[in-house]
Enzyme design. Structure first.
Site, PDB file in Angstrom:
ATOM      1  CB  THR A 132      -0.908  -0.005   1.252  1.00  0.00           C
ATOM      2  OG1 THR A 132      -1.458   1.293   1.429  1.00  0.00           O
ATOM      3  CG2 THR A 132      -0.123  -0.340   2.512  1.00  0.00           C
ATOM      4  CG  ASP A 133      -1.112   4.970  -1.032  1.00  0.00           C
ATOM      5  OD1 ASP A 133      -1.697   4.285  -0.170  1.00  0.00           O
ATOM      6  OD2 ASP A 133      -1.666   5.903  -1.645  1.00  0.00           O
ATOM      7  CD  GLU A 134      -3.632   3.372   3.979  1.00  0.00           C
ATOM      8  OE1 GLU A 134      -3.627   3.352   5.214  1.00  0.00           O
ATOM      9  OE2 GLU A 134      -4.647   3.150   3.291  1.00  0.00           O
ATOM     10  CE1 TYR A 167      -3.330  -2.667   5.563  1.00  0.00           C
ATOM     11  CE2 TYR A 167      -3.371  -0.329   5.025  1.00  0.00           C
ATOM     12  CZ  TYR A 167      -3.342  -1.652   4.632  1.00  0.00           C
ATOM     13  OH  TYR A 167      -3.326  -1.963   3.282  1.00  0.00           O
ATOM     14  CB  SER A 168       0.538   2.307   7.254  1.00  0.00           C
ATOM     15  OG  SER A 168       0.514   3.130   8.385  1.00  0.00           O
ATOM     16  CE  LYS A 171       0.121  -4.582   2.935  1.00  0.00           C
ATOM     17  NZ  LYS A 171      -0.262  -5.918   2.415  1.00  0.00           N
ATOM     18  CG  ASN A 197      -7.296  -0.947  -5.191  1.00  0.00           C
ATOM     19  OD1 ASN A 197      -7.195  -1.952  -5.890  1.00  0.00           O
ATOM     20  ND2 ASN A 197      -6.254  -0.170  -4.977  1.00  0.00           N
ATOM     21  N   GLY A 300      -4.815   9.695  14.339  1.00  0.00           N
ATOM     22  CA  GLY A 300      -3.654   9.632  13.439  1.00  0.00           C
ATOM     23  C   GLY A 300      -4.015   9.660  11.962  1.00  0.00           C
TER      24      GLY A 300
HETATM   25  P1  NAD Z   1      -9.542  -7.563   2.035  1.00  0.00           P
HETATM   26  O1  NAD Z   1      -9.594  -7.256   3.489  1.00  0.00           O
HETATM   27  O2  NAD Z   1     -10.758  -7.318   1.198  1.00  0.00           O
HETATM   28  O3  NAD Z   1      -9.160  -9.109   1.823  1.00  0.00           O
HETATM   29  C1  NAD Z   1      -8.160  -9.728   2.558  1.00  0.00           C
HETATM   30  C2  NAD Z   1      -8.236 -11.243   2.300  1.00  0.00           C
HETATM   31  O4  NAD Z   1      -7.167 -11.871   3.028  1.00  0.00           O
HETATM   32  C3  NAD Z   1      -9.550 -11.879   2.784  1.00  0.00           C
HETATM   33  O5  NAD Z   1     -10.033 -12.784   1.807  1.00  0.00           O
HETATM   34  C4  NAD Z   1      -9.138 -12.609   4.056  1.00  0.00           C
HETATM   35  O6  NAD Z   1      -9.929 -13.763   4.317  1.00  0.00           O
HETATM   36  C5  NAD Z   1      -7.690 -12.981   3.743  1.00  0.00           C
HETATM   37  N1  NAD Z   1      -6.890 -13.163   4.962  1.00  0.00           N
HETATM   38  C6  NAD Z   1      -6.789 -12.319   6.011  1.00  0.00           C
HETATM   39  N2  NAD Z   1      -5.985 -12.847   6.960  1.00  0.00           N
HETATM   40  C7  NAD Z   1      -5.564 -14.050   6.484  1.00  0.00           C
HETATM   41  C8  NAD Z   1      -4.694 -15.060   6.991  1.00  0.00           C
HETATM   42  N3  NAD Z   1      -4.128 -14.933   8.207  1.00  0.00           N
HETATM   43  N4  NAD Z   1      -4.466 -16.162   6.235  1.00  0.00           N
HETATM   44  C9  NAD Z   1      -5.051 -16.289   5.016  1.00  0.00           C
HETATM   45  N5  NAD Z   1      -5.901 -15.373   4.496  1.00  0.00           N
HETATM   46  C10 NAD Z   1      -6.138 -14.257   5.209  1.00  0.00           C
HETATM   47  O7  NAD Z   1      -8.280  -6.766   1.481  1.00  0.00           O
HETATM   48  P2  NAD Z   1      -8.080  -6.003   0.085  1.00  0.00           P
HETATM   49  O8  NAD Z   1      -8.629  -4.642   0.208  1.00  0.00           O
HETATM   50  O9  NAD Z   1      -8.500  -6.876  -1.017  1.00  0.00           O
HETATM   51  O10 NAD Z   1      -6.486  -5.882   0.083  1.00  0.00           O
HETATM   52  C11 NAD Z   1      -5.678  -6.912  -0.449  1.00  0.00           C
HETATM   53  C12 NAD Z   1      -4.224  -6.531  -0.326  1.00  0.00           C
HETATM   54  O11 NAD Z   1      -3.985  -5.314  -1.022  1.00  0.00           O
HETATM   55  C13 NAD Z   1      -3.775  -6.277   1.109  1.00  0.00           C
HETATM   56  O12 NAD Z   1      -2.485  -6.782   1.262  1.00  0.00           O
HETATM   57  C14 NAD Z   1      -3.785  -4.757   1.236  1.00  0.00           C
HETATM   58  O13 NAD Z   1      -2.829  -4.339   2.172  1.00  0.00           O
HETATM   59  C15 NAD Z   1      -3.398  -4.360  -0.165  1.00  0.00           C
HETATM   60  N6  NAD Z   1      -3.892  -3.036  -0.604  1.00  0.00           N
HETATM   61  C16 NAD Z   1      -5.214  -2.716  -0.487  1.00  0.00           C
HETATM   62  C17 NAD Z   1      -5.668  -1.483  -0.953  1.00  0.00           C
HETATM   63  C18 NAD Z   1      -7.130  -1.101  -0.887  1.00  0.00           C
HETATM   64  O14 NAD Z   1      -7.482   0.030  -1.210  1.00  0.00           O
HETATM   65  N7  NAD Z   1      -8.027  -1.999  -0.518  1.00  0.00           N
HETATM   66  C19 NAD Z   1      -4.763  -0.579  -1.521  1.00  0.00           C
HETATM   67  C20 NAD Z   1      -3.409  -0.949  -1.631  1.00  0.00           C
HETATM   68  C21 NAD Z   1      -3.003  -2.178  -1.174  1.00  0.00           C
HETATM   69  P1  TYD Z   2     -10.986   3.849   3.950  1.00  0.00           P
HETATM   70  O1  TYD Z   2     -11.921   3.388   2.892  1.00  0.00           O
HETATM   71  O2  TYD Z   2     -11.088   3.239   5.313  1.00  0.00           O
HETATM   72  O3  TYD Z   2      -9.500   3.713   3.367  1.00  0.00           O
HETATM   73  P2  TYD Z   2      -8.076   4.217   4.014  1.00  0.00           P
HETATM   74  O4  TYD Z   2      -8.280   4.553   5.435  1.00  0.00           O
HETATM   75  O5  TYD Z   2      -7.206   3.018   3.820  1.00  0.00           O
HETATM   76  O6  TYD Z   2      -7.662   5.396   3.182  1.00  0.00           O
HETATM   77  O7  TYD Z   2     -11.172   5.416   4.122  1.00  0.00           O
HETATM   78  C1  TYD Z   2     -11.009   6.315   3.054  1.00  0.00           C
HETATM   79  C2  TYD Z   2     -11.091   7.722   3.624  1.00  0.00           C
HETATM   80  O8  TYD Z   2     -12.428   7.941   4.106  1.00  0.00           O
HETATM   81  C3  TYD Z   2     -10.169   7.950   4.802  1.00  0.00           C
HETATM   82  O9  TYD Z   2      -9.676   9.288   4.759  1.00  0.00           O
HETATM   83  C4  TYD Z   2     -11.075   7.773   6.020  1.00  0.00           C
HETATM   84  C5  TYD Z   2     -12.418   8.253   5.509  1.00  0.00           C
HETATM   85  N1  TYD Z   2     -13.602   7.595   6.090  1.00  0.00           N
HETATM   86  C6  TYD Z   2     -14.652   8.362   6.617  1.00  0.00           C
HETATM   87  O10 TYD Z   2     -14.618   9.609   6.596  1.00  0.00           O
HETATM   88  N2  TYD Z   2     -15.729   7.712   7.140  1.00  0.00           N
HETATM   89  C7  TYD Z   2     -15.817   6.346   7.166  1.00  0.00           C
HETATM   90  O11 TYD Z   2     -16.825   5.805   7.693  1.00  0.00           O
HETATM   91  C8  TYD Z   2     -14.737   5.571   6.625  1.00  0.00           C
HETATM   92  C9  TYD Z   2     -14.786   4.065   6.640  1.00  0.00           C
HETATM   93  C10 TYD Z   2     -13.661   6.244   6.088  1.00  0.00           C
END
Ligand code: NAD
Ligand code: TYD
Length: 361
Positions: A132-134, A167-168, A171, A197, A300
């Site tokens: 992640t970019d975080e 989280y970050s 990661k 995403n 934070g």
């Molecule tokens: P998500 O939470 O939707 O899915 C995570 C998946 O991992 C789930 O299917 C869960 O069952 C599985 N999982 C969790 N813990 C596990 C474990 N201990 N063993 C096996 N499986 C396990 O997440 P996402 O949003 O699809 O993100 C996927 C990846 O992309 C992550 O690594 C996240 O850090 C990264 N990422 C996400 C975003 C975003 O905007 N969602 C952006 C950049 C990077």
């Molecule tokens: P989120 O979808 O949780 O992604 P991330 O925290 O990884 O960026 O949140 C996107 C943005 O929206 C973030 O600045 C937090 C804000 N947010 C709210 O204002 N209200 C909400 O209920 C949630 C879930 C997020």
């Protein structure tokens, strides 16, 4: 070349799009989806491809070294695309240990199992970590008014790591372990750091699906702080395309940033969502603005994320394909057309289904 690819976290949001793309695009590859099915894992995300002859599902925890070893051996795994993670910042604030366990120890477990399995023969091998970019921390918001970009700085691959949330931090730690396996053992690793995403199958704790669902049910839309935080949004299928490209063409040992070049202030995004949902529900556009509720800010809370994806464009020719307004329209339509998917999650039904199928979670 035939490949046996282990994709972790394939039942989650991004992972399901990556699994689908790989299964459909590469019939000669065997795609093994390893996922423990936490609250965020949902096999309904893959219902359309689960019968494909080149697809396998293994329910296992990435922290379980024996199970990972067994899976790698059974399927002669030559590549790993690692997406399994705990992914929600707000949960990480409440429960940091789970994030350290899965994101740090889980990644290390996979690295170790792959290292044992490949035993120094790196020919044709790949360990690709989706990050992640975080990890880069937060950018200044120097131009809060007017049009994006909202500041001069962007995250590039050389930006110093400065994570703020549990989280970050987890990661960032896992990224460092991946690099350590490259630098120490010569493992052919790849890392991509992507921005926020959005799209179909995202768990409704994240901003966009949560708010679409709340608008539909006329529930409050909890905007943290004043909604001034900025995120750089990318359509999930564009991310999956980038992952496919980096997996095949990326240079081992390298990191690539992926982003939409698409900065939005949360409050502007929420208003765009409201207009889109209202229109598609046949209500006067903007009607649901009364649902906006400003709530206490996230602890934070990073102010601004914005990605410089020029390395990926220059080296591998990737650019996002979808305009944001079009992506949002497509996304809102998907959630409105797939209310069953959403309702089964919000009612907890999808968990009962697993309990019946797999005997507890
Ligand atoms: P998500 O939470 O939707 O899915 C995570 C998946 O991992 C789930 O299917 C869960 O069952 C599985 N999982 C969790 N813990 C596990 C474990 N201990 N063993 C096996 N499986 C396990 O997440 P996402 O949003 O699809 O993100 C996927 C990846 O992309 C992550 O690594 C996240 O850090 C990264 N990422 C996400 C975003 C975003 O905007 N969602 C952006 C950049 C990077
Ligand atoms: P989120 O979808 O949780 O992604 P991330 O925290 O990884 O960026 O949140 C996107 C943005 O929206 C973030 O600045 C937090 C804000 N947010 C709210 O204002 N209200 C909400 O209920 C949630 C879930 C997020």
């Amino acid at each position: 070349m035939k490949r046996n690819i282990l994709i972790t976290g394939g039942a989650g949001f991004i992972g399901s799009h990556v699994v689908r793309l790989m299964v459909e695009k590469y019939p000669d590859y065997r795609i093994v989806n390893l996922d423990s099915l936490t609250y965020a894992g949902n096999l309904a995300n893959l219902a359309d491809i689960e019968q494909a002859p080149n697809y396998r599902f293994v329910r296992a925890d990435i922290c379980d070294l024996d199970a990972v070893r067994r899976t790698m051996r059974e399927y002669a795994v030559d590549s790993v695309i690692h997406l399994a993670a705990e992914s929600h910042v707000d949960r990480s604030i409440r429960d940091p240990f789970t994030f350290a366990r899965t994101n740090v120890m889980g990644t290390l477990t996979l690295l170790q199992a792959a290292r044992e399995r490949w035993n120094g023969d790196w020919e044709g091998k790949r360990f690709y970590h989706i990050s992640t970019d975080e990890v880069y921390g937060a950018l200044a918001l120097t131009r809060p008014e007017g049009e994006a970009p909202y500041g001069d700085e962007l995250f590039c691959e050389a930006t110093r790591y400065d994570p703020h949330s549990p989280y970050s931090a987890s990661k960032a730690s896992s990224d460092h372990f991946v690099r350590a396996y490259h630098d120490t053992y010569g493992m052919p690793t790849l890392i991509t750091n992507c921005s926020n995403n959005y799209g179909p199958y995202q768990f409704p704790e994240k901003l966009i699906p949560l708010f679409i669902n709340n608008i539909r049910h006329r529930k409050p839309l909890p905007v943290y702080g004043r909604g001034e935080n900025v995120r750089d949004w990318l359509y999930v299928e564009d991310h999956a395309r980038a992952i496919d490209l980096v997996f095949h063409e990326g240079r081992p040992g390298e990191t690539y940033n992926i982003g939409g070049c698409n900065e939005w202030k949360n409050i502007d995004l929420v208003k765009l969502l409201i207009r889109t949902v209202d229109r598609l529900l046949g209500q006067p556009e903007g009607d649901s603005e009364e649902l906006i509720t400003f709530v206490a800010d996230r602890a934070g809370h990073d102010l601004r994320y914005a990605i410089d994806a020029s390395k990926l464009r220059r080296e591998l020719g990737w650019t996002p394909s979808l305009q944001f307004e079009e992506g949002i329209e497509r996304t809102v339509r998907w959630y409105l057309d797939n209310q069953d998917w959403m309702d089964r999650i919000t009612s907890g039904d999808y968990m009962r289904y697993y309990e019946e199928m797999y005997g507890g979670r």
